[in-house]
Design an enzyme around this catalytic site. Structure first.
Site, short mmCIF file in Angstrom:
data_model
loop_
_atom_site.label_atom_id
_atom_site.label_comp_id
_atom_site.label_asym_id
_atom_site.label_seq_id
_atom_site.Cartn_x
_atom_site.Cartn_y
_atom_site.Cartn_z
N LYS A 114 -4.29 -2.37 7.39
CA LYS A 114 -2.76 -2.78 8.14
C LYS A 114 -2.67 -4.44 7.97
O LYS A 114 -1.43 -4.52 7.72
CB LYS A 114 -3.32 -2.62 9.31
N LYS A 197 -0.83 11.86 5.28
CA LYS A 197 -1.12 12.88 6.18
C LYS A 197 0.08 12.23 7.64
O LYS A 197 0.87 11.34 6.61
CB LYS A 197 -2.22 11.32 7.15
N LYS A 200 3.43 8.40 11.90
CA LYS A 200 5.15 7.47 12.54
C LYS A 200 5.62 6.44 11.68
O LYS A 200 6.29 6.06 11.45
CB LYS A 200 5.26 7.25 14.20
#
Length: 334
Positions: A114, A197, A200
């Site tokens: 991230k 995958k 969002k």
């Protein structure tokens, strides 16, 4: 015989859950309600590890809870609640942070992923300690089983390590949780990038949202990436797009991949997409409509969440009280 405990949750970080959330997690939570003491939460404390608009967060929290209920989470069987309504989550997280090594937390690959683009300077301390809060979520409810995706497996290992460490130092306090990894067919991929995958954060055109209008869902599935080989067969390596569509169909219809390959033998990709869209809409439309119905009465929805929080607080406070006593805090006198 006493039922084992199970805990799971999702972030209210969007205006809708997506098909991957439903088929990869929510559908399994519904099935587990009869065999477990189930605690399912909307993890709003986790959501604020990145910047959030307050009004949007409030709206998304209710929308997420409404979708849990609409998909089959039964408030009479499960404790359905909002994470921030149970103060013990943050309180236990602090205790566990004092027992987590800095290097140990720094090895969490999800934090590295991230912060890859923006670097650690723009990341919050909350994002860094996210896995410790997740450990607190699980350990508060003495969860024996935790449904997790592959991307959360490392966090569950940290949870197990922290529980074992605490038990070793202060005596038996926490159940050591085990992960539940669900069947491969429930792994749903992006319709535009079928090697990734469904998420969002991916291509919006590849994301099927539960709260989308039917026409939008139909268009997205009809536009799904396939390949130039016209044969409809399951081969994740060479035919990821077709395999994803077959996997979605199988996960909803319950038909095996083999029977679907036979069913579509001699047919074209248009037939496959049309039938997948039909199957998806037949499942999603009632959930979306029920969720919208629940959202028309926010007071009743909030009452159900308060009811769930009361159930959750009973066990959470008991666990936290045991932790506080064992580490040497004096009672508050309340």
């Amino acid at each position: 015989m006493t039922k084992p405990n199970v805990l799971s949750g999702m972030q209210p970080s969007a205006g809708s859950l997506h098909l991957g959330n439903y088929l990869g997690a929510l559908i399994n939570w519904v099935e587990m309600q009869d065999d477990y003491n189930a605690f399912y939460c909307v993890v709003d404390l986790h959501a604020i590890t990145v910047a959030q608009d307050p009004a949007e967060l409030r709206r998304n929290t209710r929308v997420t809870a409404a979708q849990y209920l609409a998909a089959g989470i039964d408030e009479n069987k499960s404790a359905l609640f909002v994470q921030s309504h149970v103060p013990a989550h943050a309180q236990l997280a602090w205790v566990l942070m004092t027992m987590t090594g800095f290097g140990e937390a720094g090895r969490m690959t999800q934090f590295k992923d991230k912060t890859q683009k923006g670097g650690t300077d723009v990341a919050s301390v909350g994002l860094f300690t996210y896995p410790v809060l997740m450990a607190a979520d699980i350990l508060l409810y003495q969860a024996n089983k935790v449904p997790v995706g592959e991307d959360q497996r490392q966090h569950l290992e940290l949870t197990r390590d922290l529980a074992t460490r605490f038990n070793s130092r202060f005596g038996e306090t926490f159940a050591i949780p085990e992960g539940v990894i669900f069947k491969e067919t429930a792994k749903i991929f992006d319709l535009q990038n079928p090697t990734a995958k469904m998420s969002k954060s991916g291509d919006p055109k590849g994301l099927v949202n539960i709260m989308d209008d039917s026409s939008v869902i139909l268009k997205k599935i009809k536009s799904a990436v396939t390949d130039t080989d016209a044969e409809i067969r399951f081969d994740r390596e060479t035919k990821p797009g077709v395999s994803n569509l077959l996997g979605i169909h199988s996960a909803i219809s319950g038909q095996s991949i083999e029977s679907l390959e036979d069913h579509f033998a001699g047919k074209g990709y248009g037939d496959l997409k049309s039938e997948v869209a039909e199957v998806v809409l037949s499942r999603i439309e009632p959930i979306r409509d029920r969720a919208n119905e629940l959202l028309t009465d926010e007071a009743e929805l909030d009452r159900l969440l308060a009811q769930g929080a009361q159930k959750a607080n009973e066990l959470a406070e008991k666990t936290l009280g045991m932790v506080y006593d064992r580490i040497g805090f004096i009672p508050s006198g309340r």
